[in-house]
Write an enzyme that holds these catalytic residues in place. Structure first.
Site, PDB file in Angstrom:
ATOM      1  N   ASN A   1       2.222  -3.101   9.144  1.00  0.00           N
ATOM      2  CA  ASN A   1       2.776  -2.147  10.063  1.00  0.00           C
ATOM      3  C   ASN A   1       4.127  -2.552  10.736  1.00  0.00           C
ATOM      4  O   ASN A   1       4.694  -2.358  11.794  1.00  0.00           O
ATOM      5  CB  ASN A   1       1.899  -1.799  11.232  1.00  0.00           C
ATOM      6  N   HIS A   2       4.981  -3.487   9.889  1.00  0.00           N
ATOM      7  CA  HIS A   2       6.135  -4.013  10.291  1.00  0.00           C
ATOM      8  C   HIS A   2       7.351  -3.218   9.354  1.00  0.00           C
ATOM      9  O   HIS A   2       7.629  -3.768   8.495  1.00  0.00           O
ATOM     10  CB  HIS A   2       6.203  -5.534  10.056  1.00  0.00           C
ATOM     11  N   ILE A   3       7.465  -2.143   9.790  1.00  0.00           N
ATOM     12  CA  ILE A   3       8.470  -1.228   8.872  1.00  0.00           C
ATOM     13  C   ILE A   3       9.834  -1.609   9.021  1.00  0.00           C
ATOM     14  O   ILE A   3      10.161  -1.704  10.112  1.00  0.00           O
ATOM     15  CB  ILE A   3       8.117   0.140   9.397  1.00  0.00           C
TER      16      ILE A   3
END
Length: 553
Positions: free
Chosen positions: A484-486
Site C-alpha cells: 500500500n505504498h503507491i
C-alpha cells in the site's frame, strides 16, 4: 487577512486554491495555504465520519477480518466513489500482468485519507536513493537531491510529531540537520532481545521513526500501545491526515465531502481555469481557482488526469510525455514466519516499532533489490489460535499451544524495491465503470527481475536470522504482496519528454497544476513512503505560495 471561498446559490465556487484529495498531503497543503491567507477549498470524493464511528465498527469486526488484516472494511464508502475492498472483493481496480495480484492496494477515499489506518512509520529516503541511475546504473535519478528535500523532511516530521532516535548510530539515514521532534518509542522486550542476537552479525536492527509519541503532542494524547494502529488508532494518538484537515478548516479552508472531480477547463495557454465535480446527488458543480492541486494518491491522481482528457489534451491532462499512469511502483514484499526457541511476546506497544535495515543499501543494488525487514509487532495471538486449531487440539492442550505459538511467533514483513518501468501502467478500463459512469483503473504490473533477484538474498538472510533465534517452522511466502505504498503514475523529471512534474511537483504542461505525493516519486527505496510524500507536498505548497507572491498565477 484570511480570504474565504465564494459560494454561489447553484453550488459553484470561486477560490484561490482548490485541493483535490484530503489525505495527509492534500490536507497539509491546504493548511499551509489557508494559514497564509488564501481562500482554499478541499474536494474529497469520499465521506466524512467521526473517529468514534470507525472505532465502534472496529469493536464489532469479525475475528476472520481481524486476523486477515481487513484494514478497509470499517470505513464506509461513498455510494459514488468506491475504493478497493477485499472482504469481499469489489474489483474496483482491475489487475493484470505477471504480478498483477501483487498490486492489490488498499487505500481509503474518505476525509482524512488512508492515514486513518497506517502504521505511522516515518522513514526518509537515503541520499543515494535520489541517484539510483548515476550511482548503480539502474532506475532513474530524481531532479532533486537529498539536500534539496532534507529541510522538508524536517518540516514534515515536525508537522506529524515524529518520534525517532537521537542516537546517530540508530538513525537510517544519519544525515539530518535537526533532531527528531520527539525521542524514539522505547523498544519492547522483543525488539531488545532480537537486536541483542542479530545485530552482532551485521543485520542492524533500528527503531522505526513513528508518527506517535509516548507523551502528548499538540492535541494528541500519548500512545498507550493499543497495538491496533491498523485498522484504527482508537484514541487519536497516531498522526492522521484528519488532523491537518481540521487545522486547515480552523485556518479558513472549506472541505466538501462526496465531491467527485471528473474534468477541468483549460485556456489557450493550457492553464487550468476550472474543475468540475459531482456531489452526492449526482449534480455537477464548477470551481474556478488560480491554483489547482491533485493529491489523490498514486492511483486516483493519474486516473483523474486520464479521465480529464479534453480537446487541448487528448491523451489526458499533464500527459504530453505519455508518462501519466506509467512507472507504477510499490514495495512488493514477502513475509517470513518462524517460531523462536524462546518467548519473545511480540504484540506489546505499537504495531511496528523496529526494523532490520542492514540490507537497505550497498553496491549489490547495481544487480538486485535492497530490502528491509520489519519485525511485525501485531499480536501473534490470532495467527497462533488459527494454527493451534488446525492441529485439532482442544481444552488445555489447545490453550497451551496458543500460548506457546503466541509467545514465540516471529513475523518479518519484508519490502523490496521495484524499479520504475514504463510498462507497469495504469490505464482506464474500457468495460468497467464506477457508479458515476467514470472509467475504473486497470493496472498492469510486473515486479521485474531486479526484485526477483533480490528475493534470493532475502531467503538467505531470513535463514541466518532464523538460525540465530533457533527458529523452527521457517516459512517465506512465495507470492509477492502489496504494501500500500503507491508510487509512480505522474513521475518527476527535468522536462516533459520523459516526466510529468518538475522537482516542485508542478506539471510541465499546466503552469498552475501541482501533483504532489507518491505519484511523483522516481525511486521506491525500501522504506514506507508517507514522510517523503508529505515532504514533497510541503515543497509544492512553497512553490504555490511563491507563484502567488511573484504574480505568476
Amino acid at each position: 487577512m484570511v480570504h474565504s471561498p465564494v459560494f454561489k446559490q447553484n453550488g459553484n465556487v470561486t477560490a484561490d486554491v482548490v485541493v483535490i484529495g484530503s489525505g495527509a498531503v492534500g490536507a497539509m497543503i491546504a493548511h499551509q495555504l489557508a494559514s497564509a491567507g488564501h481562500s482554499v477549498v478541499i474536494l474529497e470524493a469520499g465521506r466524512r465520519f467521526k473517529r468514534s464511528e470507525f472505532v465502534e465498527r472496529w469493536r464489532n469486526m469479525p475475528f476472520y477480518n481481524r486476523v486477515h488484516n481487513d484494514f478497509q472494511g470499517l470505513y464506509p464508502q461513498s455510494d459514488l466513489a468506491p475504493a478497493p475492498l477485499y472482504f469481499p472483493p469489489n474489483n474496483y481496480v482491475g489487475l493484470n500482468g505477471p504480478n498483477g495480484s501483487a498490486y492489490q492496494q488498499g487505500y481509503l477515499r474518505t476525509v482524512g485519507g488512508t492515514t486513518w489506518h497506517w502504521a505511522a512509520s516515518c522513514w526518509r529516503h537515503l541520499p543515494v536513493d535520489f541517484r539510483m541511475h548515476s550511482t548503480y546504473g539502474v532506475g532513474r535519478d530524481w531532479p532533486i537531491s537529498y539536500e534539496d528535500i532534507e529541510p522538508y523532511y524536517c518540516r514534515a516530521e515536525e508537522e506529524m510529531g515524529v518520534s525517532g532516535p537521537h542516537d546517530v548510530a540508530l538513525q537510517s539515514p544519519s544525515e539530518r540537520s535537526r533532531p527528531y521532534p520527539r525521542d524514539m518509542i522505547p523498544f519492547g522486550y522483543a525488539d531488545k532481545r532480537v537486536a541483542e542476537i542479530v545485530n552482532p552479525h551485521g543485520f542492524n536492527l533500528v527503531p522505526i521513526p513513528q508518527g506517535r509519541s509516548i507523551a502528548p503532542y499538540e492535541e494528541r494524547p500519548a500512545c498507550c500501545g493499543n497495538n491496533n494502529c491498523q485498522p484504527i488508532c482508537p484514541i487519536g494518538a497516531m498522526y492522521s491526515g484528519i488532523q491537518h484537515v481540521e487545522k486547515a478548516e480552523v485556518a479558513g479552508a472549506v472541505t466538501l465531502d462526496q465531491a467527485v472531480v471528473y474534468k477541468f477547463d483549460t485556456d489557450e495557454r493550457n492553464r487550468i481555469t476550472a474543475a468540475y465535480w459531482y456531489d452526492a446527488e449526482r449534480k455537477s458543480h464548477k470551481i474556478e481557482a488560480r491554483a489547482f492541486v491533485a493529491a489523490c494518491n498514486g492511483i486516483e491522481t493519474p486516473r483523474l488526469m486520464l479521465l480529464a482528457a479534453n480537446e487541448r489534451n487528448p491523451n489526458g491532462l499533464a500527459n504530453s510525455s505519455d508518462q501519466v499512469g506509467r512507472n507504477m511502483m510499490d514495495h512488493s514484499g514477502v513475509h517470513a514466519t518462524f517460531l523462536a526457541n524462546e518467548p519473545l511476546w511480540f504484540g506489546r506497544g505499537p504495531a511496528q516499532s523496529s526494523c532490520i535495515v542492514g540490507a537497505r543499501s550497498g553496491d549489490f543494488r547495481s544487480k538486485y533489490s535492497a530490502n528491509k525487514m520489519i519485525l511485525n509487532n501485531i499480536s501473534r495471538v490470532g495467527p497462533a489460535t488459527e494454527q493451534a486449531l488446525a492441529l485439532g487440539l482442544v481444552g488445555q492442550e489447545l490453550d497451551d499451544e496458543i500460548r506457546r505459538r503466541a509467545a514465540r511467533g516471529v513475523d518479518l514483513s519484508i519490502s523490496l524495491e521495484p524499479l520504475p518501468d514504463p510498462n507497469n501502467r495504469l490505464t482506464l478500463s474500457a468495460t468497467r465503470k464506477d457508479p458515476l459512469g467514470l472509467a475504473c483503473p486497470d493496472i498492469h504490473y510486473d515486479v521485474g527481475d531486479y526484485v526477483r533477484e533480490g528475493v534470493q538474498a532475502v531467503k538467505d538472510q531470513v535463514a541466518q536470522i532464523a538460525a540465530l533465534l533457533g527458529g523452527t517452522e521457517v516459512k517465506v511466502t512465495t507470492d509477492f504482496n502489496a504494501n500500500n505504498h503507491i508510487m509512480g503514475g505522474c513521475i518527476m523529471g527535468e522536462n516533459n519528454k520523459d516526466s510529468v512534474v518538475d522537482g516542485w511537483c508542478r506539471t510541465h504542461d499546466h503552469f498552475n497544476l501541482w501533483l504532489p505525493g507518491g505519484a511523483a516519486m522516481c525511486s521506491a527505496s525500501v522504506v514506507n513512503t508517507t514522510l517523503s510524500m508529505v515532504a514533497l507536498g510541503l515543497r509544492a505548497a512553497d512553490s504555490i505560495q511563491k507563484a502567488f507572491q511573484n504574480g505568476e498565477i
